[in-house]
Design an enzyme around this catalytic site. Structure first.
Site, short mmCIF file in Angstrom:
data_model
loop_
_atom_site.label_atom_id
_atom_site.label_comp_id
_atom_site.label_asym_id
_atom_site.label_seq_id
_atom_site.Cartn_x
_atom_site.Cartn_y
_atom_site.Cartn_z
N ASP A 1 0.84 -1.20 0.00
CA ASP A 1 0.00 0.00 0.00
C ASP A 1 0.88 1.25 0.00
O ASP A 1 0.85 2.05 0.93
CB ASP A 1 -0.96 0.00 1.20
CG ASP A 1 -0.24 0.02 2.55
OD1 ASP A 1 0.94 -0.41 2.60
OD2 ASP A 1 -0.85 0.49 3.54
N ASP B 1 6.89 1.29 1.91
CA ASP B 1 6.61 0.32 0.85
C ASP B 1 7.44 0.63 -0.39
O ASP B 1 7.95 -0.27 -1.06
CB ASP B 1 5.14 0.36 0.43
CG ASP B 1 4.17 0.17 1.57
OD1 ASP B 1 3.62 -0.93 1.70
OD2 ASP B 1 3.94 1.14 2.31
N ASN C 1 -2.25 2.92 3.53
CA ASN C 1 -1.63 4.19 3.92
C ASN C 1 -2.37 5.37 3.32
O ASN C 1 -2.50 6.43 3.95
CB ASN C 1 -0.16 4.21 3.49
CG ASN C 1 0.71 3.30 4.33
OD1 ASN C 1 0.53 3.22 5.54
ND2 ASN C 1 1.64 2.62 3.70
N THR D 1 2.93 -6.00 2.85
CA THR D 1 3.36 -4.83 3.63
C THR D 1 2.24 -3.82 3.84
O THR D 1 2.50 -2.68 4.22
CB THR D 1 4.57 -4.14 2.97
OG1 THR D 1 4.19 -3.66 1.68
CG2 THR D 1 5.75 -5.08 2.85
N PHE E 1 -0.96 -0.61 12.55
CA PHE E 1 -1.84 -0.05 11.50
C PHE E 1 -2.32 -1.09 10.49
O PHE E 1 -3.51 -1.17 10.19
CB PHE E 1 -1.15 1.10 10.77
CG PHE E 1 -1.96 1.62 9.61
CD1 PHE E 1 -3.01 2.49 9.83
CD2 PHE E 1 -1.71 1.18 8.31
CE1 PHE E 1 -3.80 2.94 8.77
CE2 PHE E 1 -2.49 1.62 7.25
CZ PHE E 1 -3.54 2.51 7.48
N ASN E 2 -1.41 -1.88 9.91
CA ASN E 2 -1.81 -2.79 8.83
C ASN E 2 -2.88 -3.78 9.29
O ASN E 2 -3.79 -4.12 8.53
CB ASN E 2 -0.60 -3.55 8.29
CG ASN E 2 0.31 -2.69 7.44
OD1 ASN E 2 -0.09 -1.63 6.95
ND2 ASN E 2 1.54 -3.13 7.27
N HIS F 1 9.98 -0.27 8.65
CA HIS F 1 8.95 -1.31 8.72
C HIS F 1 8.98 -2.22 7.49
O HIS F 1 9.38 -3.38 7.56
CB HIS F 1 7.56 -0.68 8.83
CG HIS F 1 7.29 0.06 10.08
ND1 HIS F 1 7.43 -0.50 11.34
CD2 HIS F 1 6.85 1.33 10.29
CE1 HIS F 1 7.09 0.38 12.26
NE2 HIS F 1 6.74 1.50 11.65
N ASP F 2 8.52 -1.70 6.36
CA ASP F 2 8.32 -2.53 5.18
C ASP F 2 9.62 -3.03 4.53
O ASP F 2 9.67 -4.18 4.08
CB ASP F 2 7.47 -1.79 4.16
CG ASP F 2 6.06 -1.52 4.69
OD1 ASP F 2 5.67 -2.16 5.68
OD2 ASP F 2 5.37 -0.66 4.12
#
Length: 311
Positions: free
Chosen positions: A11, A16, A41, A128, A170-171, A243-244
């Site tokens: 996203d 990402d 996102n 992700t 969040f995801n 993160h991703d």
């Protein structure tokens, strides 16, 4: 040795975008056979556009299909994260408009068709963003697990607490019902959750080391990382976690991460714990829940991969 085939369901999103750049750079070991996008996102129209932007920035053409997917979660109301990614999803960085179109095939149909075709040489699915596309594909065609080597997910949290609520990452929060389906799939899963990604942050000096690589792709990655840091500092007063990108780096260098096997459930009942992931640590768990990383070595691996782009 045959390259590992990967599909990236994402996203984009600042981090990402960096993950896509790393995956393309690692083409000596990874064959990125498709990108699917989902609302997360930012809304679905923008995540699809952003994936197209990064595909062209990375010097890849139509041979890498990009398919747009779910624009809303399975059951809950949509939620986005412009506060952390800017109104465009790419930190309002002025990237050129994409020229190449996305595929007309829906992301869910792409996942079903592609994973059914990889049964002889199972692919790795990297997720992700919210897991809506993956859950829908599995519910449509449960046999697609035969084409999966593993799923590598950025999502969830345990000891660190959440980043969108005190309990939820969040995801998962964006579509907890989809996450519950995916964690219940009978396939090996590795999870880059907040417990481990919060250990991996790029300092301003680190960002400049990426920029110093000199290629247009590396400089774009530096811009994306710098934008992440600015937004994270404005909201939380600290540098942004990787993160991703950690998903791709964990595929390339699993030795840099440590974790425990678990079964993972997701709280889908309304209330303050809505969207919380609950790992039950047990040896027969299908999920490897990461909780430690060699942060310096992970960053060095990212730097090495982004350094593969020609000047």
């Amino acid at each position: 040795m045959r390259k590992r085939q990967i599909i990236l369901d994402c996203d984009p999103g600042l981090d990402d975008a960096v993950a896509i750049l790393i995956a393309v750079a690692a083409s000596d070991r990874l064959e990125l056979i498709g990108i699917t996008t989902v609302a997360g996102n930012v809304p679905a129209k923008l995540t699809l556009r952003n994936a197209r932007i990064i595909r062209e920035l990375a010097g890849v053409g139509r041979e890498l299909p990009i398919c747009g997917g779910a624009s809303i979660p399975i059951l809950r109301d949509p939620v986005t994260a412009e506060d952390f990614h800017g109104s465009t999803g790419l930190g309002n960085i002025d990237f050129p408009k994409p020229k190449l179109r996305a595929s007309r095939q829906h992301a869910v149909n792409f996942l079903v068709k592609t994973l059914r075709a990889t049964k002889g040489f199972p692919a790795t699915l990297v997720v992700t963003g919210p897991m809506t596309n993956v859950a829908l594909a599995y519910l449509m065609a449960p046999d697609l697990v035969d084409g999966l080597k593993e799923i590598v997910i950025m999502g969830g949290a345990d000891t660190e607490g959440g980043n969108i609520t005190p309990h939820a990452e969040f995801n998962v929060f964006a579509d907890p019902h989809a996450a519950a389906v995916v964690f219940g799939m009978d396939v090996p899963i590795r999870v880059l959750n907040l417990d481990v990604t919060h250990q991996i942050r790029a300092s301003d000096d680190d960002v400049e080391r990426v920029r110093a690589l000199g290629s247009k792709e590396a400089m774009a990655a530096a811009d994306l990382l710098a934008a992440s840091n600015r937004l994270e500092e404005n909201e939380k007063g600290r540098k942004a976690p990787l993160h991703d990108p950690s998903t791709i780096l964990a595929i390339l260098r699993p030795d840099l991460f440590e974790g425990r096997q678990a079964r993972v459930s997701v709280v889908t009942e309304p209330g303050e714990r809505f969207g919380k992931t609950v790992p039950e640590y047990r040896e027969d768990g299908n999920v490897l829940w990461y909780d430690k990383a060699d942060a310096e070595a992970v960053f060095s691996e990212m730097l090495g991969q982004l350094g593969r782009y020609p000047l």
